[in-house]
Design an enzyme around this catalytic site. Structure first.
Site, PDB file in Angstrom:
ATOM      1  N   THR A 139      74.444  19.452  54.379  1.00  0.00           N
ATOM      2  CA  THR A 139      73.856  20.775  54.218  1.00  0.00           C
ATOM      3  C   THR A 139      74.920  21.768  53.809  1.00  0.00           C
ATOM      4  O   THR A 139      76.047  21.731  54.310  1.00  0.00           O
ATOM      5  CB  THR A 139      73.119  21.346  55.456  1.00  0.00           C
ATOM      6  N   ASP A 141      74.904  24.743  54.469  1.00  0.00           N
ATOM      7  CA  ASP A 141      75.112  25.733  55.535  1.00  0.00           C
ATOM      8  C   ASP A 141      76.201  25.331  56.531  1.00  0.00           C
ATOM      9  O   ASP A 141      76.676  26.145  57.310  1.00  0.00           O
ATOM     10  CB  ASP A 141      73.811  25.955  56.320  1.00  0.00           C
ATOM     11  N   ARG A 176      81.936  50.502  42.132  1.00  0.00           N
ATOM     12  CA  ARG A 176      80.689  50.173  42.836  1.00  0.00           C
ATOM     13  C   ARG A 176      80.936  49.326  44.080  1.00  0.00           C
ATOM     14  O   ARG A 176      81.956  48.657  44.202  1.00  0.00           O
ATOM     15  CB  ARG A 176      79.809  49.317  41.935  1.00  0.00           C
ATOM     16  N   ARG A 292      73.642  25.145  45.596  1.00  0.00           N
ATOM     17  CA  ARG A 292      73.253  23.772  45.968  1.00  0.00           C
ATOM     18  C   ARG A 292      73.370  22.775  44.825  1.00  0.00           C
ATOM     19  O   ARG A 292      73.397  21.566  45.051  1.00  0.00           O
ATOM     20  CB  ARG A 292      71.803  23.775  46.471  1.00  0.00           C
TER      21      ARG A 292
END
Ligand code: F6P
Length: 380
Positions: A139, A141, A176, A292
């Site tokens: 994963t 994450d 910015r 991914r």
């Protein structure tokens, strides 16, 4: 002695899937073991749909390929499986017995489950029902319990870092605030690590509910020092102290059958509020699925190869119901029982949620300390 094994790739795709498949297949070839791949993850297990991988052209030359040559499925929980009937009605059924029967009839001595916490919960539950499973932690994450790192994570950090580098140019040229929203539902590893590698000024992660005023203060301080631009990295799962995570209902998904919410949008909230509080113009970029896809980094190719070869080694030693891991830099394995933690009930919460055993960023992690040392504002 094992003779025949099958691989199953499950959950959201990420770089390294094919590198693991290749490593398992090659180790099978070295040892004269037949290697198969279920098509579309747990869906293939339910439908008894698999193909031969050893000696096959399809499974050759795949080290650098993104995605998975055998597909993958999200929200395919065999214990609570969505069945669509001819009359249009939908029921959720426990098809785990069917899976056990399919594996036994096919004669697979082991099924390798490549996936995140949800995939490994099902792997543990199926192991208790009699299938010899061995998990490999995947994963972007990086939130699978018991391992220092999952495959796919390093590539995602690399992509996020490149995005931060590019956003820096616009931030500096136009004075910015450039906000980058990265993935990470409950764990902020990608945001934190890429903020360090990309030299961002603020990183907001789910583990530290943020006070937007603190982030604005850090940006205003930079302004006072002559830097009229800032780069902010936000995990999709980050949220303010007094507000919930930004989520949207995922259409047609029963909460027991998978992840019933989609993340995304937190970066826009942060960009809007920072503009109001600092007077600087701001923009948000959502990096999304870029993280991914595509070819894995060298690190992920090696990690995936180590994981695949180790998984086969464990299978040949007859060690099942386990997950390959990296612990303190060393290749190792742990019981799937440890991976599911307190989430013990067979067929209950399958993972991918805040209730499952997620590996969070802890406040004593080196990354947190390093970020604070060099003045990255973490919103607290
Ligand atoms: O678990 C990995 C992940 O990339 C999350 O960070 C993200 O929220 C989720 O998958 C999105 O998955 P999908 O849209 O493919 O269901």
């Amino acid at each position: 002695m094992i003779k025949k094994v099958a691989i199953l790739a499950n959950g959201g795709d990420c770089s390294g899937f094919n590198a693991v498949i290749r490593a398992i297949k090659k180790t099978c070839e070295t040892n004269g073991i037949e290697c198969y791949g279920y098509i579309d993850g747990y869906r293939g297990l339910v439908n008894n749909n698999y193909i031969r991988l050893d000696g096959s052209e399809k499974a050759s030359g795949i080290l650098t390929k993104g995605g998975s040559i055998i597909g993958s499925s999200t929200n395919a929980i065999v214990f609570h499986y969505k069945v669509e009937h001819e009359d249009g009605t939908v029921t959720y059924e426990d098809l785990s017995d069917q899976c056990v029967k399919n594996v036994k009839e096919a004669g697979f001595d082991c099924v390798f489950t490549l996936g995140g916490d949800s995939t490994q919960k099902s792997a543990r539950d199926l192991f208790l029902k009699g299938i010899n499973t061995i998990g490999v932690p995947k994963t972007i994450d990086n939130d699978v319990a018991c391992t220092d790192i999952t495959f796919g994570y390093n590539t995602a950090v690399h992509v996020a870092t490149e995005a931060i580098d590019r956003l820096h140019t616009t931030a500096e040229t136009h004075d910015r605030i450039m906000v980058l929203e990265v993935m990470g539902r409950f764990a902020g590893w990608i945001a934190l690590e890429s903020a360090i590698s990309g030299g961002a000024d603020v990183a907001l992660i789910p583990e530290i509910p943020y006070d937007i005023n603190k982030a604005a203060e850090a940006i205003n301080k930079r302004k006072e020092n002559g830097k009229r631009f800032s780069v902010v990295v936000v995990s999709e799962g980050a949220h303010p102290i007094n507000a919930e995570q930004t989520t949207h209902a995922a259409e047609g998904i029963d909460s027991k059958a998978g992840i019933s919410v989609k993340f995304g949008g937190e970066g826009n909230r942060v960009a809007k509020e920072l503009k109001e509080l600092t007077g600087l113009d701001s923009r948000c970029t959502i990096l999304g699925y870029m993280q991914r896809g595509g070819t894995p980094t060298a690190y992920d190719r090696v990690l995936s190869t180590k994981y695949g070869a180790k998984a086969m080694e464990l299978a040949m030693e007859g060690k099942f119901g386990v997950l390959t891991v990296i612990k303190n830099g060393k290749l190792d394995y742990v019981s799937l029982e440890d991976v599911v933690g307190e989430n013990k009930e067979i067929g209950a919460v399958q993972g991918g949620t805040a209730e499952s055993n997620v590996r969070y960023v802890t406040m004593d992690d080196d990354l947190v300390k390093t970020a604070r040392d060099i003045g990255i504002c973490l919103g607290d």
